[in-house]
Design a protein around this motif. Structure first.
Motif, PDB file in Angstrom:
ATOM      1  N   HIS A  79       0.121  -7.620   2.806  1.00 30.67           N
ATOM      2  CA  HIS A  79       1.540  -7.541   3.161  1.00 30.67           C
ATOM      3  C   HIS A  79       2.229  -8.881   2.886  1.00 30.67           C
ATOM      4  O   HIS A  79       3.330  -8.930   2.352  1.00 30.67           O
ATOM      5  CB  HIS A  79       1.707  -7.137   4.624  1.00 30.67           C
ATOM      6  CG  HIS A  79       1.227  -5.742   4.901  1.00 30.67           C
ATOM      7  ND1 HIS A  79       1.054  -5.250   6.172  1.00 30.67           N
ATOM      8  CD2 HIS A  79       0.870  -4.733   4.070  1.00 30.67           C
ATOM      9  CE1 HIS A  79       0.622  -4.008   6.109  1.00 30.67           C
ATOM     10  NE2 HIS A  79       0.498  -3.666   4.850  1.00 30.67           N
ATOM     11  N   ASP A  99       2.454   4.076   1.749  1.00 25.25           N
ATOM     12  CA  ASP A  99       3.034   4.276   3.101  1.00 25.25           C
ATOM     13  C   ASP A  99       3.818   3.080   3.626  1.00 25.25           C
ATOM     14  O   ASP A  99       4.630   3.217   4.541  1.00 25.25           O
ATOM     15  CB  ASP A  99       2.034   4.772   4.163  1.00 25.25           C
ATOM     16  CG  ASP A  99       1.149   3.688   4.823  1.00 25.25           C
ATOM     17  OD1 ASP A  99       1.393   2.495   4.653  1.00 25.25           O
ATOM     18  OD2 ASP A  99       0.200   4.097   5.528  1.00 25.25           O
ATOM     19  N   ASP A 100       3.622   1.869   3.067  1.00 25.24           N
ATOM     20  CA  ASP A 100       4.349   0.698   3.587  1.00 25.24           C
ATOM     21  C   ASP A 100       5.856   0.844   3.420  1.00 25.24           C
ATOM     22  O   ASP A 100       6.621   0.443   4.303  1.00 25.24           O
ATOM     23  CB  ASP A 100       3.885  -0.577   2.877  1.00 25.24           C
ATOM     24  CG  ASP A 100       2.536  -1.052   3.358  1.00 25.24           C
ATOM     25  OD1 ASP A 100       2.220  -0.838   4.543  1.00 25.24           O
ATOM     26  OD2 ASP A 100       1.794  -1.641   2.553  1.00 25.24           O
ATOM     27  N   HIS A 110       0.843  -1.197   0.000  1.00 21.56           N
ATOM     28  CA  HIS A 110       0.000   0.000   0.000  1.00 21.56           C
ATOM     29  C   HIS A 110       0.879   1.248   0.000  1.00 21.56           C
ATOM     30  O   HIS A 110       2.045   1.180   0.421  1.00 21.56           O
ATOM     31  CB  HIS A 110      -0.864   0.042   1.274  1.00 21.56           C
ATOM     32  CG  HIS A 110      -1.568  -1.240   1.568  1.00 21.56           C
ATOM     33  ND1 HIS A 110      -1.152  -2.110   2.551  1.00 21.56           N
ATOM     34  CD2 HIS A 110      -2.646  -1.802   0.984  1.00 21.56           C
ATOM     35  CE1 HIS A 110      -1.956  -3.162   2.561  1.00 21.56           C
ATOM     36  NE2 HIS A 110      -2.867  -3.015   1.625  1.00 21.56           N
TER      37      HIS A 110
HETATM   38 ZN   LIG Z   1       0.189  -1.759   4.201  1.00 27.20          ZN
END
Ligand SMILES: [Zn+2]
Length: 262
Positions: free
Chosen positions: A150, A38-39, A36
């Motif tokens: 994730h 921001d990961d 995503h």
């Molecule tokens: Zn994430």
């Protein structure tokens, strides 16, 4: 730690001594792949900022559209996905400045990322086109993690590294001079068994600044609903990296599982 907490997990006393290598040579090109927007900043932002400040070109691939990233039940999720692309571009710029490279969005539906050949091929194509020395991503073997994206993003990246390095995988990509490519190293964040650390004292501020580009995530991910809470978030990021370093007798670090034999 929470099963949903992103990024750099705390070291436990039993895991601390497993760190056996520090500070890769600064790569000329790095590619970070997150599930995503921001990961990447949570997982390896300080490492990327450190490398970029020393000349490394930093590219990003974001697998999903981030359209589930809100607690607002009335949210316009298409608008949220658009907003999060802009936030990710801003974060990449804040991390790497003049050395910010491409930001590619694969646009898969948030929460529904699947390990399949088309998405693997898109990541392999990014590796073959951008030719990173180091690739970074989620550790898919992390135990007790709940968020499927994730885990899946980690497997997609590992599988894409294999596909990108070998000339008989995804042969249809190898036209117009495009060649297979074998990175030097793969760094996996969120690892249960990290074995590598990057010293990041000088780039924590940049990591936090980049994380703050993800304003749509202030409430749900960063719990930064007002100025005091935002300050607390900044302090948590620093404290976490200091704690990781303290567990192994050094200054602030980001830790990874490094795989050198690609
Ligand atoms: Zn994430």
């Amino acid at each position: 730690m929470s099963a949903n907490e992103p990024g750099q997990p705390p070291l436990t006393p039993t895991r601390g001594p497993s760190i056996t290598s520090f500070d890769l040579p600064v790569p000329a090109v790095a590619l970070a792949v997150g599930a995503h927007p921001d990961d990447v900043e949570f997982g390896c932002g300080a490492t990327l900022a450190k490398w970029a400040s020393q000349g490394c070109i930093v590219h990003h691939v974001v697998c999903t559209d981030g359209s589930k990233g809100t607690w607002d039940v009335r949210a316009d999720t298409a608008a949220l996905a658009q907003r999060r692309q802009a936030e990710q571009r801003e974060a990449a710029s804040r991390l790497s400045g003049a050395n910010a490279g491409e930001v590619r969005f694969l646009g898969k539906v948030d929460g529904e990322l699947v390990d399949e050949v088309e998405t693997r091929a898109a990541i392999a194509l990014a590796i073959r086109e951008l030719r990173p020395d180091v690739v970074l991503g989620h550790d898919p073997w992390k135990r007790y993690r709940l968020h499927p994206d994730h885990r899946v993003a980690g497997f997609l990246l590992c599988d894409a590294v294999v596909a990108a390095r070998d000339p008989h995988f995804l042969r249809h990509q190898l036209v117009d001079g495009l060649r297979h490519h074998r990175p030097r190293a793969l760094l996996l964040w969120e690892a249960d068994e990290p074995n590598h650390a990057e010293h990041v004292e000088a780039s924590i501020v940049t990591k936090v600044h980049a994380l703050e580009a993800h304003e749509s995530q202030f409430e749900s991910t960063m719990h930064a609903v007002d100025d005091a809470a935002l300050d607390a978030f900044r302090a948590r990021v620093r404290t976490r990296l200091e704690g990781l370093g303290a567990a192994i007798g050094t200054g602030p670090v980001e830790v990874f599982r490094v795989i050198n034999d690609l």
